[in-house]
Motif scaffolding. Structure first.
Motif, PDB file in Angstrom:
ATOM      1  N   VAL A 133      41.568 -15.811  38.125  1.00 38.89           N
ATOM      2  CA  VAL A 133      42.347 -15.318  36.792  1.00 38.89           C
ATOM      3  C   VAL A 133      42.522 -14.054  36.942  1.00 38.89           C
ATOM      4  O   VAL A 133      41.820 -13.058  37.371  1.00 38.89           O
ATOM      5  CB  VAL A 133      41.109 -15.606  35.887  1.00 38.89           C
ATOM      6  CG1 VAL A 133      41.179 -15.165  34.449  1.00 38.89           C
ATOM      7  CG2 VAL A 133      40.648 -17.125  35.992  1.00 38.89           C
ATOM      8  N   MET A 134      44.029 -13.694  36.530  1.00 33.87           N
ATOM      9  CA  MET A 134      44.440 -12.332  36.419  1.00 33.87           C
ATOM     10  C   MET A 134      43.965 -11.487  35.369  1.00 33.87           C
ATOM     11  O   MET A 134      44.192 -11.810  34.194  1.00 33.87           O
ATOM     12  CB  MET A 134      46.085 -12.531  36.400  1.00 33.87           C
ATOM     13  CG  MET A 134      46.631 -11.177  36.929  1.00 33.87           C
ATOM     14  SD  MET A 134      48.321 -11.068  36.595  1.00 33.87           S
ATOM     15  CE  MET A 134      48.639 -12.664  37.605  1.00 33.87           C
ATOM     16  N   PRO A 135      43.332 -10.463  35.555  1.00 33.26           N
ATOM     17  CA  PRO A 135      42.679  -9.446  34.549  1.00 33.26           C
ATOM     18  C   PRO A 135      44.193  -8.820  33.816  1.00 33.26           C
ATOM     19  O   PRO A 135      45.150  -8.620  34.495  1.00 33.26           O
ATOM     20  CB  PRO A 135      41.849  -8.604  35.226  1.00 33.26           C
ATOM     21  CG  PRO A 135      41.444  -9.303  36.442  1.00 33.26           C
ATOM     22  CD  PRO A 135      42.585  -9.853  36.854  1.00 33.26           C
ATOM     23  N   ASP A 136      43.887  -8.155  32.883  1.00 35.81           N
ATOM     24  CA  ASP A 136      45.105  -7.398  32.136  1.00 35.81           C
ATOM     25  C   ASP A 136      45.293  -6.153  32.724  1.00 35.81           C
ATOM     26  O   ASP A 136      46.514  -5.696  33.020  1.00 35.81           O
ATOM     27  CB  ASP A 136      44.533  -6.991  30.708  1.00 35.81           C
ATOM     28  CG  ASP A 136      44.801  -8.513  29.838  1.00 35.81           C
ATOM     29  OD1 ASP A 136      45.442  -9.403  30.272  1.00 35.81           O
ATOM     30  OD2 ASP A 136      44.120  -8.416  28.908  1.00 35.81           O
ATOM     31  N   ASP A 137      44.287  -5.474  33.232  1.00 39.86           N
ATOM     32  CA  ASP A 137      44.309  -4.327  34.152  1.00 39.86           C
ATOM     33  C   ASP A 137      45.032  -4.464  35.278  1.00 39.86           C
ATOM     34  O   ASP A 137      44.345  -5.198  36.385  1.00 39.86           O
ATOM     35  CB  ASP A 137      43.147  -3.644  34.162  1.00 39.86           C
ATOM     36  CG  ASP A 137      43.181  -2.128  34.834  1.00 39.86           C
ATOM     37  OD1 ASP A 137      43.925  -1.267  34.584  1.00 39.86           O
ATOM     38  OD2 ASP A 137      42.301  -1.773  35.839  1.00 39.86           O
TER      39      ASP A 137
ATOM     40  N   ALA B  72      42.263  -3.171  38.388  1.00 40.00           N
ATOM     41  CA  ALA B  72      41.376  -4.225  38.390  1.00 40.00           C
ATOM     42  C   ALA B  72      41.723  -5.612  39.027  1.00 40.00           C
ATOM     43  O   ALA B  72      40.958  -6.126  40.099  1.00 40.00           O
ATOM     44  CB  ALA B  72      40.598  -4.470  37.339  1.00 40.00           C
ATOM     45  N   GLY B  73      42.925  -5.979  38.729  1.00 43.66           N
ATOM     46  CA  GLY B  73      43.600  -7.259  39.107  1.00 43.66           C
ATOM     47  C   GLY B  73      43.756  -7.181  40.423  1.00 43.66           C
ATOM     48  O   GLY B  73      43.633  -8.140  41.161  1.00 43.66           O
TER      49      GLY B  73
ATOM     50  N   GLU C 250      40.537  -7.243  42.654  1.00 42.45           N
ATOM     51  CA  GLU C 250      40.036  -8.603  42.576  1.00 42.45           C
ATOM     52  C   GLU C 250      40.688  -9.773  43.234  1.00 42.45           C
ATOM     53  O   GLU C 250      40.242 -10.656  44.089  1.00 42.45           O
ATOM     54  CB  GLU C 250      39.862  -9.177  41.095  1.00 42.45           C
ATOM     55  CG  GLU C 250      38.815  -8.609  40.237  1.00 42.45           C
ATOM     56  CD  GLU C 250      38.503  -8.882  38.840  1.00 42.45           C
ATOM     57  OE1 GLU C 250      38.904 -10.066  38.508  1.00 42.45           O
ATOM     58  OE2 GLU C 250      38.222  -8.130  37.850  1.00 42.45           O
TER      59      GLU C 250
ATOM     60  N   HIS D 162      39.249 -11.768  46.339  1.00 39.40           N
ATOM     61  CA  HIS D 162      39.495 -13.128  46.479  1.00 39.40           C
ATOM     62  C   HIS D 162      39.998 -13.798  47.580  1.00 39.40           C
ATOM     63  O   HIS D 162      39.597 -14.926  48.507  1.00 39.40           O
ATOM     64  CB  HIS D 162      40.250 -13.481  45.189  1.00 39.40           C
ATOM     65  CG  HIS D 162      40.365 -15.009  44.923  1.00 39.40           C
ATOM     66  ND1 HIS D 162      39.366 -15.646  44.246  1.00 39.40           N
ATOM     67  CD2 HIS D 162      41.506 -15.678  45.310  1.00 39.40           C
ATOM     68  CE1 HIS D 162      39.792 -16.984  44.060  1.00 39.40           C
ATOM     69  NE2 HIS D 162      41.004 -17.096  44.797  1.00 39.40           N
TER      70      HIS D 162
ATOM     71  N   THR E 109      51.511 -13.728  42.024  1.00 37.10           N
ATOM     72  CA  THR E 109      50.465 -13.032  41.434  1.00 37.10           C
ATOM     73  C   THR E 109      50.548 -11.491  41.975  1.00 37.10           C
ATOM     74  O   THR E 109      50.326 -10.572  41.080  1.00 37.10           O
ATOM     75  CB  THR E 109      49.136 -13.553  41.842  1.00 37.10           C
ATOM     76  OG1 THR E 109      48.956 -14.825  41.575  1.00 37.10           O
ATOM     77  CG2 THR E 109      47.932 -12.782  41.166  1.00 37.10           C
TER      78      THR E 109
ATOM     79  N   LEU F   7      51.343  -8.439  39.533  1.00 38.13           N
ATOM     80  CA  LEU F   7      50.256  -7.382  39.194  1.00 38.13           C
ATOM     81  C   LEU F   7      51.032  -6.174  39.418  1.00 38.13           C
ATOM     82  O   LEU F   7      50.711  -5.056  38.975  1.00 38.13           O
ATOM     83  CB  LEU F   7      49.306  -7.551  40.301  1.00 38.13           C
ATOM     84  CG  LEU F   7      48.094  -8.658  39.871  1.00 38.13           C
ATOM     85  CD1 LEU F   7      47.273  -8.835  40.626  1.00 38.13           C
ATOM     86  CD2 LEU F   7      47.451  -8.068  38.619  1.00 38.13           C
TER      87      LEU F   7
ATOM     88  N   LYS G  73      53.328  -4.994  36.774  1.00 38.29           N
ATOM     89  CA  LYS G  73      52.460  -4.550  35.642  1.00 38.29           C
ATOM     90  C   LYS G  73      52.025  -3.038  35.983  1.00 38.29           C
ATOM     91  O   LYS G  73      52.180  -2.132  35.098  1.00 38.29           O
ATOM     92  CB  LYS G  73      51.310  -5.358  35.291  1.00 38.29           C
ATOM     93  CG  LYS G  73      51.949  -6.665  34.715  1.00 38.29           C
ATOM     94  CD  LYS G  73      50.445  -7.818  34.495  1.00 38.29           C
ATOM     95  CE  LYS G  73      49.665  -7.095  33.295  1.00 38.29           C
ATOM     96  NZ  LYS G  73      48.573  -8.044  33.346  1.00 38.29           N
TER      97      LYS G  73
END
Length: 246
Positions: free
Chosen positions: A109-113, A116-117, A120, A124, A166, A170, A173
């Motif tokens: 699950v991809m965080p908005d930040d 942090a993404g 993680e 993972h 992914t 990221l 972004k």
């Protein structure tokens, strides 16, 4: 008084083609013909799991069909029945480990930040390598075979890898927000994450011997996990941000 032959009796019956129980794996396959579905699926799953263990432990050349069937609590001919030959069984094993890896990537699950993404995502990926040492061994073996069987797999060829997408999302972004450098590619980021994780697990035995410690103890694994995050995130950090105000 003779009875007249009925129309039914007069029709010549075609002989049924039977699958020989001694059919060799070299003849090709599969030869499946509608076994009870649930039982059949369970047996096929056991065979595949046993094959994963066998090929991971002994490689393609060293793997033995009789050991796989023994572990799966069946007989050799059932492996021929489902897969036809050793090559196809090995290819099915590769497709399974790729499917498992892709499934794990889809669960992320991809965080908005983006920072942090990325952290993680690194964790993972590392956790998946550690939890699936068979994946690492099988990929090492397939690379020794120069990717022969993975290149022949239509299933893998037609599959997209969520991890690639992914990482790209990221990175984009983070670059848009100004927290990641704009002069790096998602390909390099992805290869860095995979290399730092894969190498540690694949070379754990030789490196443990050279360094003189057990690299796979939990504290050392956790430290390496944090190290990968630090290396990748420091590499990605925008230069202006890293240098601070002039």
């Amino acid at each position: 008084m003779l009875k007249k032959d009925s129309a039914k009796d007069s029709v010549a019956k075609k002989p049924r083609t039977k699958v020989s129980p001694t059919q060799r794996m070299d003849d090709g396959g599969p030869t499946r013909r509608g076994a009870p579905q649930a039982r059949s699926a369970q047996l096929e799953a056991r065979i595949l799991e046993s094959a994963v263990d066998e090929f991971a432990e002994h490689g393609f050349s060293g793997a033995r069909i009789e050991r796989i069937s023994q572990r799966a609590e069946t007989v050799d001919r059932m492996l021929y029945y489902y897969y036809g030959n050793k090559d196809r069984l090995y290819q099915a094993v590769l497709e399974k480990i790729y499917a498992d890896m892709i499934g794990a990537q889809r669960d992320f699950v991809m965080p908005d930040d983006p920072i942090a993404g990325m952290r993680e995502l690194i964790e993972h990926s590392w956790d998946h390598y550690v939890a699936h040492p068979d994946l690492v061994r099988l990929l090492m073996n397939e690379n020794l075979l120069r990717g022969k069987y993975i290149q022949e797999s239509k299933k893998v060829e037609e599959t997209s890898f969520p991890l690639v997408q992914t990482v790209s999302v990221l990175l984009a972004k983070g670059q848009k927000k100004g927290v990641f450098r704009k002069d790096v590619s998602s390909e390099h980021v992805l290869m860095t994450i995979m290399s730092l994780g894969f190498f540690y697990v694949s070379n754990q035995y030789t490196c443990s011997r050279w360094i003189g410690v057990d690299l796979m103890t939990r504290p050392r694994r956790n430290k390496w996990r944090a190290h990968i995050c630090e290396v990748v995130l420091e590499f990605l950090e925008a230069r202006e941000r890293a240098l601070g105000p002039a």
